[in-house]
Design a protein around this motif. Structure first.
Motif, short mmCIF file in Angstrom:
data_model
loop_
_atom_site.label_atom_id
_atom_site.label_comp_id
_atom_site.label_asym_id
_atom_site.label_seq_id
_atom_site.Cartn_x
_atom_site.Cartn_y
_atom_site.Cartn_z
N UNK A 110 0.83 -1.21 0.00
CA UNK A 110 0.00 0.00 0.00
C UNK A 110 0.86 1.26 0.00
N UNK A 111 2.08 1.16 0.50
CA UNK A 111 3.07 2.23 0.50
C UNK A 111 2.49 3.54 1.03
N UNK A 112 1.89 3.46 2.16
CA UNK A 112 1.37 4.65 2.81
C UNK A 112 0.21 5.29 2.07
N UNK A 113 -0.56 4.49 1.35
CA UNK A 113 -1.72 5.03 0.63
C UNK A 113 -1.40 5.42 -0.81
N UNK A 114 -0.14 5.36 -1.20
CA UNK A 114 0.25 5.75 -2.55
C UNK A 114 0.59 4.53 -3.42
N UNK A 115 0.31 3.37 -2.94
CA UNK A 115 0.66 2.13 -3.65
C UNK A 115 0.06 2.04 -5.04
N UNK A 116 -1.19 2.45 -5.19
CA UNK A 116 -1.81 2.33 -6.51
C UNK A 116 -1.10 3.20 -7.54
N UNK A 117 -0.64 4.37 -7.13
CA UNK A 117 0.09 5.25 -8.05
C UNK A 117 1.48 4.70 -8.35
N UNK A 118 2.15 4.22 -7.32
CA UNK A 118 3.51 3.73 -7.48
C UNK A 118 3.53 2.45 -8.32
N UNK A 119 2.68 1.48 -7.98
CA UNK A 119 2.68 0.22 -8.71
C UNK A 119 2.19 0.39 -10.14
N UNK A 120 1.24 1.29 -10.36
CA UNK A 120 0.80 1.52 -11.74
C UNK A 120 1.91 2.19 -12.55
N UNK A 121 2.68 3.08 -11.93
CA UNK A 121 3.79 3.70 -12.66
C UNK A 121 4.87 2.68 -12.98
N UNK A 122 5.13 1.74 -12.05
CA UNK A 122 6.06 0.65 -12.34
C UNK A 122 5.54 -0.20 -13.50
N UNK A 123 4.27 -0.50 -13.49
CA UNK A 123 3.68 -1.32 -14.55
C UNK A 123 3.74 -0.64 -15.90
N UNK A 124 3.42 0.65 -15.94
CA UNK A 124 3.46 1.40 -17.20
C UNK A 124 4.89 1.48 -17.72
N UNK A 125 5.84 1.70 -16.82
CA UNK A 125 7.25 1.77 -17.22
C UNK A 125 7.72 0.43 -17.76
N UNK A 126 7.37 -0.67 -17.10
CA UNK A 126 7.76 -2.00 -17.57
C UNK A 126 7.15 -2.28 -18.93
N UNK A 127 5.88 -1.93 -19.12
CA UNK A 127 5.22 -2.13 -20.39
C UNK A 127 5.90 -1.33 -21.50
#
Length: 63
Positions: free
Chosen positions: A6-23
């Motif tokens: 969850x990363x302090x409530x920012x997990x959705x933003x962080x993990x989606x940015x990782x996913x977009x970058x990997x893609x």
């Protein structure tokens, strides 16, 4: 463990940015490999044309 994701409530933003970058990196890799393959095919075709146009030299033997 869920706190990590969850990363302090920012997990959705962080993990989606990782996913977009990997893609994006995967897409760039695929595009690069396709371009390389295309360039190699084109090079081979040009070399074949060059070989067919190049006059054959006769070998001169010296005594």
């Amino acid at each position: 463990m869920s706190e990590f994701f969850s990363m302090g409530g920012y997990g959705s933003y962080i993990w989606s940015s990782y996913g977009i970058t990997a893609l994006a990196m995967i897409i760039l890799l695929v595009a690069t490999l396709r371009g390389l393959r295309s360039s190699r095919i084109e090079r081979d075709q040009l070399e074949a044309v060059l070989q067919s146009r190049r006059p054959r030299r006769s070998k001169k033997t010296e005594n």
